[in-house]
Design a protein around this motif. Sequence first.
Motif, PDB file in Angstrom:
ATOM      1  N   UNK A  31      26.761 -72.182 -17.790  1.00 16.16           N
ATOM      2  CA  UNK A  31      24.885 -72.521 -17.318  1.00 16.16           C
ATOM      3  C   UNK A  31      24.270 -71.698 -17.701  1.00 16.16           C
ATOM      4  N   UNK A  32      23.437 -72.454 -19.226  1.00 16.31           N
ATOM      5  CA  UNK A  32      22.378 -70.843 -19.288  1.00 16.31           C
ATOM      6  C   UNK A  32      20.984 -71.621 -19.416  1.00 16.31           C
ATOM      7  N   UNK A  33      20.265 -70.576 -18.442  1.00 14.13           N
ATOM      8  CA  UNK A  33      18.490 -70.702 -17.864  1.00 14.13           C
ATOM      9  C   UNK A  33      18.039 -70.339 -19.235  1.00 14.13           C
ATOM     10  N   UNK A  34      16.518 -71.021 -19.185  1.00 15.41           N
ATOM     11  CA  UNK A  34      16.039 -69.996 -19.678  1.00 15.41           C
ATOM     12  C   UNK A  34      14.817 -70.740 -19.624  1.00 15.41           C
ATOM     13  N   UNK A  35      13.149 -70.246 -19.837  1.00 13.73           N
ATOM     14  CA  UNK A  35      12.163 -70.925 -19.506  1.00 13.73           C
ATOM     15  C   UNK A  35      11.536 -71.123 -20.694  1.00 13.73           C
ATOM     16  N   UNK A 202      22.396 -80.428 -22.806  1.00 13.65           N
ATOM     17  CA  UNK A 202      23.949 -80.806 -21.813  1.00 13.65           C
ATOM     18  C   UNK A 202      24.714 -80.800 -23.900  1.00 13.65           C
ATOM     19  N   UNK A 203      25.863 -79.770 -23.628  1.00 14.85           N
ATOM     20  CA  UNK A 203      26.559 -80.063 -25.068  1.00 14.85           C
ATOM     21  C   UNK A 203      27.740 -79.790 -24.400  1.00 14.85           C
ATOM     22  N   UNK A 221      25.625 -75.792 -20.754  1.00 12.61           N
ATOM     23  CA  UNK A 221      23.891 -76.295 -20.223  1.00 12.61           C
ATOM     24  C   UNK A 221      22.910 -75.791 -20.164  1.00 12.61           C
ATOM     25  N   UNK A 222      22.276 -76.174 -20.997  1.00 16.84           N
ATOM     26  CA  UNK A 222      20.649 -75.032 -21.012  1.00 16.84           C
ATOM     27  C   UNK A 222      20.381 -76.287 -20.042  1.00 16.84           C
ATOM     28  N   UNK A 223      20.038 -74.977 -18.607  1.00 13.33           N
ATOM     29  CA  UNK A 223      19.053 -75.503 -17.841  1.00 13.33           C
ATOM     30  C   UNK A 223      17.347 -74.769 -18.053  1.00 13.33           C
ATOM     31  N   UNK A 224      16.693 -75.359 -18.152  1.00 11.88           N
ATOM     32  CA  UNK A 224      15.212 -74.824 -18.545  1.00 11.88           C
ATOM     33  C   UNK A 224      13.941 -75.179 -17.059  1.00 11.88           C
ATOM     34  N   UNK A 225      14.203 -74.094 -17.198  1.00  8.09           N
ATOM     35  CA  UNK A 225      13.537 -73.602 -15.722  1.00  8.09           C
ATOM     36  C   UNK A 225      11.584 -72.651 -15.837  1.00  8.09           C
ATOM     37  N   UNK A 226      10.789 -73.002 -16.043  1.00  9.30           N
ATOM     38  CA  UNK A 226       9.622 -72.741 -15.890  1.00  9.30           C
ATOM     39  C   UNK A 226       9.200 -71.586 -15.025  1.00  9.30           C
ATOM     40  N   UNK A 239      24.010 -69.684  -9.391  1.00 10.88           N
ATOM     41  CA  UNK A 239      24.314 -71.257 -10.048  1.00 10.88           C
ATOM     42  C   UNK A 239      23.922 -71.358 -11.637  1.00 10.88           C
ATOM     43  N   UNK A 240      23.501 -70.471 -11.509  1.00 12.14           N
ATOM     44  CA  UNK A 240      23.446 -69.960 -13.405  1.00 12.14           C
ATOM     45  C   UNK A 240      24.340 -68.870 -13.677  1.00 12.14           C
TER      46      UNK A 240
END
Length: 519
Positions: A31-35, A202-203, A221-226, A239-240
Amino acid sequence: MKLVPCLLGAAAIAVGALYTPPVWADGGTLVIVSSQVPRHLNGAVQSGIATAVPSTQIFASPLRYDENWEPQPYLAESWEVAEDGLSVTLNLVKGATFHDGEPITSEDVAFSIMTTKENHPFKSMFAPVEGVDTPDAQTAVIRLSQPHPALLLSLSPALAPVLPKHIYGDGQDVASHPRNSTDVVGSGPFMLQEFTAGEAIVLKKNPNFFIDGRPKLDEILIRIVKDPSALLISMQNGDADMYPFMAGSQEIRRLQEADHLTITDQGYAAVGPINWLAFNTKSEKLSDVRVRQAISYAIDREFITKALHRGVSTVQRGPIIESSPFFEADIETYDVDLDKAQALMAEAGFADGMDLTIDYIPGPKEQQQSVAEYMKSQLGKIGINVTVRAAPDFPTWAGRVGGHDFEMTMDVVFNWGDPVIGVHRTYLCDNIRQGVIWSNTQSYCNDQVDQLLNDAAIELDQDKRKAMYSEFQQIIAQDVPIYFINATPYHTAYDKRLQNAPTGIWGAMHPMDRVEWSE
């Protein structure tokens, strides 16, 4: 091994959501998180972090690079550069297929390189490419009009994804092709399962990847977290698993306290990220170089790096990253001098001041918004009333700047390993391209600069290239289309159980086929 189920839909990807792990056959989920918010996933026509991280998982490229800057086989199992430097022959791996089962041939490579040349914002990257010959299905010969010292680096995953010609060669505009976001087909280690714009990508594992035994993971899973706070909480709580391109000093120090995380600045050697203030030189107020010089003399980059960035950032004084062998230190640096700034404003006819707007990239507050707000305060001292103009999201900011609808803007622009790839694009007259972000959005044009950059682009002698880039930097320092502030202090935070984390020269903008969870 980290086990996380495939999550679909906005509700399922909420920060802090608790996962119920299923039973996986082997590799689990990263799980990758990114803005960063990608507009689409096709790296052949779009630059930047937001697109490159998922694009390099979906699309394979001719070559890939190791941590020592050495090219390695990828879709091309071998290659040969002609003695005269005017051609490069790529010998493709046999049996490689796209995600839809269609074979990858030299026709796909030729189509992709020419498509990238025509559509990518980095016009200088493939400018010398005249065409690509395809003598057989496994051989592609890149023909050049002149030697190109950066060509092999340009064939990296983040810069040269190989597209399926049978999909993108259907006559539609590749830049706006519907398959850039939906049913995307590449040949990389992972396949697109879902792209929810502004929320998640989701890849899933490509079971027919052309490198045996890879990828190791089942899913990314790349989650966009603003919300920056929510992003950090998700990393702290587990969680990430990975947060690349982290630049805030508070973020870095806060996550360094988490025992289960590794924090590293490795993985950005080829990125060369520079944080700067760009001027729209076509603006009536900013077309006078004395105004741009005055603004530069009013800004204190030492205060920005030491106070606003808490010492995490390092000063950047010119258009080539200071860690590069091509950087020239003997240039005008515009150390803060308010008296000189006010005198220049008066000479330019603005003794009574002016009004200006400044934009910034939403997300990395410390590097962008905080600096923009500092600019407002500091420029007020020389009679410039600055309005800080926020954007609700990255695409809005990119639309403004790419559309030249700005006066001043904060920006982060990468050198991309070689000046030909990442520096030239900002200053060449013929790269003033309406609607294209990270091109020459400053509308800056200087024939002497064009000549120097064009000569450096074909010069194979390192010392001669250095001399050309030295003169180029001196001219830019005088013309001031941009005020350079700092090198962006990118770090990656990742779970200590991850093996082979992406810390090579391209970091997370590199295929993660070797990344896996320890047992």
